[in-house]
Design an enzyme around this catalytic site. Structure first.
Site, PDB file in Angstrom:
ATOM      1  N   ARG A  17      -9.658   3.991  -7.525  1.00 30.05           N
ATOM      2  CA  ARG A  17      -8.879   3.718  -6.317  1.00 30.05           C
ATOM      3  C   ARG A  17      -9.849   3.685  -5.143  1.00 30.05           C
ATOM      4  O   ARG A  17     -10.795   4.455  -5.085  1.00 30.05           O
ATOM      5  CB  ARG A  17      -7.826   4.814  -6.087  1.00 30.05           C
ATOM      6  CG  ARG A  17      -6.912   5.107  -7.273  1.00 30.05           C
ATOM      7  CD  ARG A  17      -6.156   3.943  -7.809  1.00 30.05           C
ATOM      8  NE  ARG A  17      -5.357   3.273  -6.799  1.00 30.05           N
ATOM      9  CZ  ARG A  17      -4.695   2.156  -7.018  1.00 30.05           C
ATOM     10  NH1 ARG A  17      -4.736   1.570  -8.177  1.00 30.05           N
ATOM     11  NH2 ARG A  17      -3.998   1.612  -6.054  1.00 30.05           N
ATOM     12  N   ASN A  62       1.014   3.863  -3.078  1.00 26.24           N
ATOM     13  CA  ASN A  62       0.701   5.279  -2.864  1.00 26.24           C
ATOM     14  C   ASN A  62       1.803   6.180  -3.432  1.00 26.24           C
ATOM     15  O   ASN A  62       1.512   7.206  -4.049  1.00 26.24           O
ATOM     16  CB  ASN A  62       0.513   5.591  -1.377  1.00 26.24           C
ATOM     17  CG  ASN A  62      -0.900   5.343  -0.901  1.00 26.24           C
ATOM     18  OD1 ASN A  62      -1.774   4.938  -1.659  1.00 26.24           O
ATOM     19  ND2 ASN A  62      -1.114   5.570   0.379  1.00 26.24           N
ATOM     20  N   GLU A  90       0.823  -1.204   0.000  1.00 24.86           N
ATOM     21  CA  GLU A  90       0.000   0.000   0.000  1.00 24.86           C
ATOM     22  C   GLU A  90       0.864   1.263   0.000  1.00 24.86           C
ATOM     23  O   GLU A  90       0.578   2.217  -0.717  1.00 24.86           O
ATOM     24  CB  GLU A  90      -0.952   0.004   1.195  1.00 24.86           C
ATOM     25  CG  GLU A  90      -2.012  -1.075   1.154  1.00 24.86           C
ATOM     26  CD  GLU A  90      -3.034  -0.908   0.038  1.00 24.86           C
ATOM     27  OE1 GLU A  90      -3.208   0.208  -0.482  1.00 24.86           O
ATOM     28  OE2 GLU A  90      -3.655  -1.914  -0.339  1.00 24.86           O
TER      29      GLU A  90
END
Length: 139
Positions: free
Chosen positions: A100, A46, A42
Site C-alpha cells: 500500500r 481505506n 480512496e
C-alpha cells in the site's frame, strides 16, 4: 443520498460511479468529476482494507448537495484509527506487506477542498469531504 455497500473491493468502483452520477446535476468538469471519484475510491478502499481488515462489514456513503458544493461522508463501523494524525501522514501505512502506498488521505486532501477524519478505536471511522464544483467556470 445514502448508499450502503458491503465492504468488498468490487464495490469500490460501484460507489465512485454512484457518487459521480449523483453530482452530475452540478455539471462538473471532467477534472472535478475525476477528483471526486478518486477521493471516494480512496475513502472506500481505506474502509475495506484498514477499517474492516478485509472482513465483512457495511460502508455508508452519504452525499448532499448545497448550491454548487458537494459534501460526501464515507462511514465504516470497523476497527477505527488509533492515531488519526499519524494515519494522515503521506506514505504512512499499516499494511506495507500489501504494498500500500500510504497516500489515501493525501489524495483525498489534494482532490477535495475539505477533508475531516473522525475515528474511535473499536467503533469505526467517518471521513467527511467537501468540494465546490464549478470554481473554474466562475472565474
Amino acid at each position: 443520498m445514502k448508499l450502503v455497500i458491503e465492504s468488498i473491493s468490487e464495490n469500490e468502483a460501484f460507489a465512485r460511479t454512484v457518487v459521480a452520477a449523483y453530482i452530475t446535476r452540478l455539471d462538473p468538469t471532467l477534472e472535478e468529476l475525476a477528483d471526486v471519484k478518486t477521493a471516494v475510491s480512496e475513502a472506500v478502499t481505506n474502509s475495506i482494507i484498514h477499517g474492516y481488515l478485509g472482513k465483512n462489514g457495511e460502508i455508508e456513503i452519504i452525499c448532499e448537495i448545497d448550491g454548487n458544493e458537494v459534501m460526501i461522508e464515507v462511514v465504516d463501523f470497523g476497527v477505527g484509527i488509533p492515531d488519526i494524525e499519524k494515519a494522515m501522514e503521506p506514505l504512512y501505512t499499516t499494511k506495507p506487506e500489501w504494498e500500500r502506498s500510504g497516500m489515501g488521505f493525501a489524495f483525498m486532501e489534494a482532490f477535495m477542498d475539505v477533508l475531516e477524519v473522525y475515528s474511535e478505536p473499536g467503533k469505526g471511522t467517518r471521513i467527511f469531504m467537501r468540494k465546490v464544483i464549478g470554481k473554474e467556470q466562475d472565474k
